[in-house]
Design a protein around this motif. Structure first.
Motif, short mmCIF file in Angstrom:
data_model
loop_
_atom_site.label_atom_id
_atom_site.label_comp_id
_atom_site.label_asym_id
_atom_site.label_seq_id
_atom_site.Cartn_x
_atom_site.Cartn_y
_atom_site.Cartn_z
N UNK A 114 0.82 -1.21 0.00
CA UNK A 114 0.00 0.00 0.00
C UNK A 114 0.86 1.25 0.00
N UNK A 115 0.26 2.36 0.38
CA UNK A 115 0.92 3.65 0.37
C UNK A 115 1.69 3.89 1.65
N UNK A 116 2.89 4.47 1.53
CA UNK A 116 3.69 4.87 2.68
C UNK A 116 4.21 6.28 2.46
N UNK A 117 4.31 7.04 3.53
CA UNK A 117 4.85 8.39 3.46
C UNK A 117 6.37 8.28 3.34
N UNK A 118 6.93 8.91 2.31
CA UNK A 118 8.38 8.93 2.12
C UNK A 118 8.98 10.28 2.47
N UNK A 119 8.15 11.31 2.50
CA UNK A 119 8.61 12.64 2.88
C UNK A 119 7.45 13.40 3.50
N UNK A 120 7.73 14.10 4.60
CA UNK A 120 6.73 14.94 5.26
C UNK A 120 7.38 16.28 5.58
N UNK A 121 6.67 17.34 5.22
CA UNK A 121 7.16 18.68 5.51
C UNK A 121 6.03 19.45 6.21
N UNK A 122 6.27 19.82 7.46
CA UNK A 122 5.32 20.62 8.23
C UNK A 122 5.96 21.96 8.52
N UNK A 123 5.15 23.02 8.48
CA UNK A 123 5.72 24.34 8.75
C UNK A 123 4.66 25.30 9.23
N UNK A 124 5.12 26.30 9.94
CA UNK A 124 4.29 27.45 10.28
C UNK A 124 4.97 28.67 9.66
N UNK A 125 4.17 29.64 9.21
CA UNK A 125 4.80 30.86 8.70
C UNK A 125 5.40 31.65 9.86
N UNK A 126 6.26 32.59 9.54
CA UNK A 126 6.82 33.44 10.59
C UNK A 126 6.68 34.89 10.17
N UNK A 127 6.67 35.77 11.15
CA UNK A 127 6.51 37.20 10.89
C UNK A 127 7.78 37.76 10.26
N UNK A 128 7.62 38.47 9.17
CA UNK A 128 8.74 39.02 8.42
C UNK A 128 9.02 40.46 8.84
N UNK A 129 8.76 40.77 10.10
CA UNK A 129 8.94 42.13 10.63
C UNK A 129 10.26 42.30 11.37
N UNK A 130 11.14 41.32 11.25
CA UNK A 130 12.41 41.36 11.96
C UNK A 130 12.40 40.60 13.27
N UNK A 131 11.20 40.27 13.77
CA UNK A 131 11.11 39.51 15.03
C UNK A 131 11.31 38.03 14.78
N UNK A 132 10.96 37.56 13.58
CA UNK A 132 11.05 36.16 13.17
C UNK A 132 10.25 35.23 14.08
N UNK A 133 9.24 35.78 14.74
CA UNK A 133 8.36 34.96 15.59
C UNK A 133 7.50 34.07 14.71
N UNK A 134 7.33 32.84 15.15
CA UNK A 134 6.43 31.94 14.45
C UNK A 134 5.00 32.50 14.56
N UNK A 135 4.27 32.45 13.47
CA UNK A 135 2.90 32.97 13.43
C UNK A 135 1.93 31.85 13.81
N UNK A 136 1.99 31.44 15.07
CA UNK A 136 1.18 30.30 15.51
C UNK A 136 -0.24 30.68 15.87
N UNK A 137 -0.59 31.95 15.72
CA UNK A 137 -1.95 32.39 16.03
C UNK A 137 -2.84 32.41 14.79
N UNK A 138 -2.34 31.93 13.67
CA UNK A 138 -3.12 31.94 12.42
C UNK A 138 -4.11 30.79 12.37
N UNK A 139 -5.24 31.03 11.74
CA UNK A 139 -6.24 30.01 11.43
C UNK A 139 -6.92 30.44 10.15
N UNK A 140 -7.41 29.49 9.38
CA UNK A 140 -8.07 29.88 8.12
C UNK A 140 -9.34 30.66 8.37
#
Length: 140
Positions: A114-140
């Protein structure tokens, strides 16, 4: 047919995570899978049930892991899944649960089992304001 099989694999990942079953979670990965995950390091190879069990033990109660509106492209024995995902849980000792939205991309290969995952990429965007904080408060 491939799309349905892959949707079943995603549902199994969701159910296994909710059950905190590390062995079921790693069963969807190829032995040499490459992961670019949310937590350090930048890259890992393979899937370790011990590592996943340790991670799951940092939460009280069930862990919710869901794929939202996955887009699946399959051709022959290769497939790609892109989706937004959520992780919701109560960290051990914390008074309240959290929900984190993040981006995920999976590459899968079909073999005789059957199917197997060979690559997984997870990410959160980050603020490009110089703070480089992860933007973990985002939701669609």
């Amino acid at each position: 047919m491939a799309e349905n099989e892959i949707r079943e694999l995603l549902a199994e990942r969701t159910a296994a995570t909710h059950a905190k079953d590390a062995n079921r979670i790693v069963a969807i990965y190829a032995a040499d899978a490459v992961k670019f995950d949310l937590a350090p390091p930048l890259r890992t190879t393979g899937a370790s049930a011990d590592y996943v069990a340790q991670w799951l033990s940092t939460f009280d109660g069930p862990v919710a892991y869901e794929y939202h509106d996955p887009e699946i492209t399959a051709s022959g024995d290769l497939a790609v899944v892109t989706a937004l995902a959520t992780l919701s849980a109560v960290p051990s000792g914390a008074p309240e649960p959290f929900t984190l939205w993040f981006r995920t991309t999976l590459t899968l290969r079909r073999n005789d089992n059957g199917w197997l995952v060979t690559h997984e990429h997870n990410s959160t965007p980050f603020h490009m304001d110089g703070s480089f904080r992860a933007a973990i408060d985002l939701a669609p």
